[in-house]
Design an enzyme around this catalytic site. Structure first.
Site, PDB file in Angstrom:
ATOM      1  N   LYS A 107       0.808  -1.212   0.000  1.00 11.83           N
ATOM      2  CA  LYS A 107       0.000   0.000   0.000  1.00 11.83           C
ATOM      3  C   LYS A 107       0.843   1.265   0.000  1.00 11.83           C
ATOM      4  O   LYS A 107       0.319   2.353  -0.230  1.00 11.83           O
ATOM      5  CB  LYS A 107      -0.973  -0.026   1.162  1.00 11.83           C
ATOM      6  CG  LYS A 107      -1.995  -1.156   0.992  1.00 11.83           C
ATOM      7  CD  LYS A 107      -3.099  -1.086   2.004  1.00 11.83           C
ATOM      8  CE  LYS A 107      -4.159  -2.137   1.746  1.00 11.83           C
ATOM      9  NZ  LYS A 107      -3.714  -3.484   2.205  1.00 11.83           N
TER      10      LYS A 107
HETATM   11  C1  LIG Z   1      -4.526  -4.512   1.846  1.00 13.05           C
HETATM   12  C2  LIG Z   1      -3.821  -5.798   1.840  1.00 13.05           C
HETATM   13  C3  LIG Z   1      -4.249  -6.853   1.040  1.00 13.05           C
HETATM   14  C4  LIG Z   1      -5.521  -6.765   0.216  1.00 13.05           C
HETATM   15  O1  LIG Z   1      -5.386  -5.879  -0.865  1.00 13.05           O
HETATM   16  P1  LIG Z   1      -6.683  -5.341  -1.634  1.00 13.05           P
HETATM   17  O2  LIG Z   1      -6.189  -4.372  -2.620  1.00 13.05           O
HETATM   18  O3  LIG Z   1      -7.546  -4.709  -0.592  1.00 13.05           O
HETATM   19  O4  LIG Z   1      -7.333  -6.531  -2.232  1.00 13.05           O
HETATM   20  C5  LIG Z   1      -3.503  -8.007   1.013  1.00 13.05           C
HETATM   21  N1  LIG Z   1      -2.391  -8.138   1.760  1.00 13.05           N
HETATM   22  C6  LIG Z   1      -1.944  -7.151   2.553  1.00 13.05           C
HETATM   23  C7  LIG Z   1      -0.721  -7.372   3.359  1.00 13.05           C
HETATM   24  C8  LIG Z   1      -2.630  -5.946   2.616  1.00 13.05           C
HETATM   25  O5  LIG Z   1      -2.189  -4.971   3.402  1.00 13.05           O
END
Ligand SMILES: *Cc1c(COP(=O)(O)O)cnc(C)c1O
Length: 436
Positions: A107
């Site tokens: 993210k």
């Molecule tokens: C947010 C997150 C996900 C899921 O990603 P999405 O884009 O919401 O499907 C998977 N793994 C981790 C470690 C995350 O932080």
């Protein structure tokens, strides 16, 4: 580029509106009017380009008309000041390590890009404070908060479910201070997400303060995630051109923003054969693939907590992308779902067998490839976070202690500051009004 809403009532929004609003007025998600294919020459030479160069090419296709070239280049280059290496794990399976950014989860890419793009738009307009609301199941809060930390004219409110994020995740957004406020919601992630969505729908609130969302519903967060799909392909082509023809990508999925960005990359011409949405027990998408029916339900807590989502926001984008065709979606994406026991077993077995340490989310992605990949295919799973972010869970599973990277240790030294918040909208709204 103009943006329309998946609910079809709103059309012709410009990039700034889409980024500042986050969610369209008709409650739909913004989609770009066009997904422009990149030229063949780009794919022919992609393995000679750096990550930043590749990303800038992709960014131009989406944002080139709306952001001056020099500014866009700077935003892209600043965002991606860390590598996303493709690492061989075993057989024909590779890990795309998305955890080398400041908060050690994928993210960071969307969070850093969005904070810079919003900063660009805010600088260009009159000085009204923009308030970013972000609901987090663990990793979004830290990526967004750290991306925006100290940015003038912007205040960030992080809403997180009390007791449902790991202590390390929590300290990454509760210890920052400055323009970051952490709200500890007495509820689940879905409650947090609902509060944020309700705030955007509330006329009074919106007339009194400028609100924007930094969840993956925001185009400035989700589109940049397509960058690393191209880079993964470039790296594989470089390591082994023979293997770059039959790629299956497995994406540990919660709100489905990450995988949707991959689907966009494919529409832009990236030669990906197939996608797998790897889920924990929160598997409404798998159920949709199997039955054609989408039945959102409350999320269940699992050890892959960033994927504990019972009503994935970006499902609306996937439907839109494939004209609501269940057949087309099923052709493009497979689904799997794993219990906590299976996730733990995978993590342990992979570590013992290969020496590669997965985190609980990446474990779902890896296991999906182990289960579904055919002999002539090459699998890439997105390793979405560093295992140390889930230290207690991982150590419990392995029965041994793991190293904590320096970057994480720094966060853990700070003092937690957060405000308790009830999960009803009135409490949240009243609080926001006191902040005007
Ligand atoms: C947010 C997150 C996900 C899921 O990603 P999405 O884009 O919401 O499907 C998977 N793994 C981790 C470690 C995350 O932080």
């Amino acid at each position: 580029m103009k943006y329309y809403s998946t609910s079809k009532q709103v059309t012709g929004a410009d990039l700034k509106t889409a980024v500042v609003k986050g969610l369209a007025e008709d409650k739909g998600l913004f989609m770009p009017d066009e997904i422009r294919p990149l030229p063949q020459a780009f794919f022919d030479t992609i393995d000679t380009l750096t990550f930043q160069e590749i990303a800038y090419n992709v960014a131009q296709a989406f944002f080139g008309e709306d952001v001056e070239p020099a500014a866009l280049k700077q935003i892209v280059y600043d965002t991606l000041n860390f590598d996303v290496p493709l690492v061989h794990v075993n057989n024909n399976i590779y890990s795309l390590e998305l955890f080398h950014g400041p908060t050690l989860a994928f993210k960071d890419v969307g969070g850093r890009f969005m904070s810079r793009l919003l900063g660009y738009f805010v600088q260009k307009q009159e000085k009204e404070q923009v308030n970013v609301l972000v609901a987090t199941s663990g990793d979004t809060g830290s990526a967004v908060a750290n991306g925006f930390l100290g940015v003038d004219g912007i205040h960030v409110y992080v809403l997180y479910p009390k007791g449902l994020v790991s202590p390390i995740q929590e300290c990454q957004f509760t210890t920052l201070g400055k323009n970051i406020t952490a709200l500890e919601v007495n509820g689940t992630f879905d409650d947090c997400q609902r509060l944020v969505k309700s705030a955007f729908m509330d006329e009074e609130l919106n007339s009194r303060m400028k609100l924007t969302s930094a969840n993956s519903i925001n185009v400035a967060r989700f589109l940049p995630q397509s960058f690393y799909y191209f880079y993964a392909y470039a790296q594989l082509k470089k390591i082994n051109p023979d293997k770059a023809g039959n790629i299956v990508i497995s994406v540990p999925s919660g709100n489905f923003g990450n995988i949707t960005a991959g689907l966009f990359a494919k529409k832009m011409g990236l030669p990906i054969k197939h996608f797998i949405a790897a889920n924990n027990r929160n598997d409404v998408f798998l159920e949709y693939l199997q039955t054609g029916e989408y039945n959102p339900r409350p999320s269940i807590a699992t050890i892959a907590n960033a994927m504990d989502v019972g009503d994935p926001s970006n499902f609306a984008r996937i439907l839109d992308l494939y004209g609501n065709s269940h057949a087309d979606i099923s052709k493009e994406i497979s689904g799997v779902s794993y219990t906590d026991e299976q996730i733990a077993e995978t993590l342990k077995r992979c570590y013992e067998k290969t020496g590669y340490l997965l985190d609980p989310h990446g474990a779902c992605g890896y296991q999906a490839l182990s289960d579904l990949l055919k002999a002539d295919e090459t699998g890439i799973f997105l390793e979405t976070a560093h295992p140390a972010k889930f230290k207690d869970t991982v150590e419990n599973i392995l029965g041994e202690s793991i190293d904590i990277p320096q970057k994480l240790q720094e966060f853990m030294k700070g003092e937690k500051q957060s405000l308790p918040m009830e999960k009803d909208f009135d409490s949240f709204k009243n609080y926001l009004i006191t902040r005007i």
